[in-house]
Design a protein around this motif. Structure first.
Motif, PDB file in Angstrom:
ATOM      1  N   ASP A  33      -4.128  -9.730  -4.999  1.00 20.97           N
ATOM      2  CA  ASP A  33      -2.895  -9.674  -5.776  1.00 20.97           C
ATOM      3  C   ASP A  33      -2.798  -8.325  -6.483  1.00 20.97           C
ATOM      4  N   ASN A  34      -1.601  -7.756  -6.494  1.00 22.61           N
ATOM      5  CA  ASN A  34      -1.324  -6.468  -7.145  1.00 22.61           C
ATOM      6  C   ASN A  34      -2.095  -5.325  -6.497  1.00 22.61           C
ATOM      7  N   GLU A  35      -2.283  -5.402  -5.183  1.00 23.23           N
ATOM      8  CA  GLU A  35      -2.991  -4.364  -4.444  1.00 23.23           C
ATOM      9  C   GLU A  35      -2.022  -3.612  -3.539  1.00 23.23           C
ATOM     10  N   GLN A 185       4.992   0.299  -7.166  1.00 21.56           N
ATOM     11  CA  GLN A 185       4.065  -0.815  -6.975  1.00 21.56           C
ATOM     12  C   GLN A 185       3.309  -1.117  -8.264  1.00 21.56           C
ATOM     13  N   ARG A 186       2.880  -0.071  -8.973  1.00 20.34           N
ATOM     14  CA  ARG A 186       2.174  -0.268 -10.244  1.00 20.34           C
ATOM     15  C   ARG A 186       3.093  -0.926 -11.281  1.00 20.34           C
ATOM     16  N   THR A 188       5.823  -2.824 -10.832  1.00 20.28           N
ATOM     17  CA  THR A 188       6.247  -4.189 -10.531  1.00 20.28           C
ATOM     18  C   THR A 188       5.085  -5.171 -10.482  1.00 20.28           C
ATOM     19  N   GLY A 189       3.879  -4.673 -10.153  1.00 20.45           N
ATOM     20  CA  GLY A 189       2.731  -5.568 -10.036  1.00 20.45           C
ATOM     21  C   GLY A 189       2.756  -6.421  -8.779  1.00 20.45           C
ATOM     22  N   ILE A 190       3.632  -6.084  -7.837  1.00 20.18           N
ATOM     23  CA  ILE A 190       3.755  -6.845  -6.590  1.00 20.18           C
ATOM     24  C   ILE A 190       2.754  -6.309  -5.565  1.00 20.18           C
ATOM     25  N   THR A 191       2.185  -7.202  -4.780  1.00 20.85           N
ATOM     26  CA  THR A 191       1.298  -6.789  -3.693  1.00 20.85           C
ATOM     27  C   THR A 191       2.110  -6.092  -2.611  1.00 20.85           C
TER      28      THR A 191
END
Length: 363
Positions: A33-35, A185-186, A188-191
């Protein structure tokens, strides 16, 4: 990134066959998650097929795919909490930018007012608020790419899939968009699961990289691990530039191995699991981990003759033929800093390696 983090996408022994052709061969990946996770490989290696299986556009022949612990193979694409950004962006030409971003939300049943509000927030995230009322044809390629990204992010998917979204952009714009994508990406925290054949894209953007070839996973690790410690010839040769030297391993003592190459040149390097004494394998040495001198600086200095010097902007590549041995490339930074010297073609020079530069490969 700790190993106990939540697994967003769990691919378990996934196989994809088209008749007698096996496109994917028992792929297993646990994407956190969050990668920012990248599938890297040449055309036809299976990376896009795997992405399409996660999205639901392709069925899984064998194995399973799980999203946050739930099996998703039986769900159609529109029922999976994932979204995809395609290579061609697929924007609606007659809609404005704002309408393009809000359209998907409205199709999901979101009230028009709320959908437009969310679309405005996404345009602000990708820095396109001032272009909300323009048509896609009035935007640059990079701006269209960001509209497609905003549209995919608007429903707040748990996972965002990106299928070579930068490939249509010119080099300078691709370089800019790499950093913008990583920053988004950082925020939003979305993978993000990103597919590319571009090694530089993978190394600069990713938390981890899965290198693929011929439908199989070759190596998985962070960018530095993939680059500095390639597992086999394919990874060493595909990622960046390297000297691939045929060697025979003479002995292994603890963490060190002694080997020799053509002409009797002896070299020491870190031992590699699965490669023992007597093995005929390859050694990978990155050109930037080498330097030239006019006299040997260690027992393992390699004597040769400089054949060419190639100016490539940031570096100068020296092509050196070893005495009774192979040809090697040495990269020297194009800078006045440091103790270095460029040897003219035809002169004798010694190639020296930084400690840990040589990597034995499991062929």
């Amino acid at each position: 990134m700790s190993d106990d983090q939540t697994i967003a996408v769990d691919v378990r022994n996934a196989v994809k066959r088209y008749g007698d052709f096996t496109a994917l061969k028992e792929i297993s990946l646990a994407i956190r998650d969050n990668e920012f996770f990248t599938l890297l490989g040449p055309s036809g290696c299976g990376k896009t097929t795997l992405l399409r299986m996660i999205a639901g556009f392709e069925d899984v022949t064998e194995g399973g795919i799980f999203l946050f612990g739930d099996e998703i193979e039986s769900l159609p694409p529109n029922k999976r909490p994932v979204n995809t950004v395609f290579q061609n962006y697929a924007l609606f030409p007659l809609m404005t930018v704002l309408e393009n971003v809000s359209f998907g939300l409205e199709m999901l049943g979101t009230a028009k007012t709320e959908a437009r509000k969310r679309a405005g927030e996404m345009l602000e995230l990708v820095q396109l608020t001032q272009f909300a009322n323009r048509k896609p044809s009035q935007l640059s390629g990079g701006q269209q790419q960001r509209v497609a990204l905003a549209r995919a992010l608007a429903p707040n998917p748990k996972v965002l899939l990106l299928d070579e979204p930068l490939s249509a952009l010119d080099l300078k714009l691709r370089q800019t968009m790499r950093f913008e994508l990583k920053e988004i990406q950082r925020e939003t925290g979305i993978t993000f699961i990103f597919v590319t054949h571009d090694q530089e894209e993978a190394l600069t953007m990713s938390d981890r990289v899965a290198v693929m070839s011929a439908g199989a996973l070759q190596q998985l690790g962070d960018a530095r691990d993939i680059y500095e410690r390639p597992h086999n010839m394919f990874v060493a040769d595909f990622i960046g530039e390297t000297n691939l030297l045929e060697v025979t391993v003479d002995k292994v003592e603890g963490a060190r191995a002694l080997c020799h190459l053509g002409g009797g040149h002896a070299l020491g390097c870190e031992a590699t699991e699965g490669v023992g004494a007597g093995a005929h394998v390859h050694l990978s040495v990155r050109p930037e981990r080498l330097y030239l001198s006019d006299a040997p600086v260690a027992d393992e200095s390699l004597k040769g003759t400089v054949r060419h010097n190639i100016f490539v902007g940031t570096d100068i590549q020296s092509i050196v033929d070893l005495e009774d041995g192979p040809r090697m490339t040495v990269r020297t930074s194009n800078s006045d800093r440091g103790n270095k010297r460029i040897f003219e073609p035809g002169t004798t020079a010694f190639i020296n390696m930084e400690r840990g530069a040589a990597r034995l490969l499991v062929d």
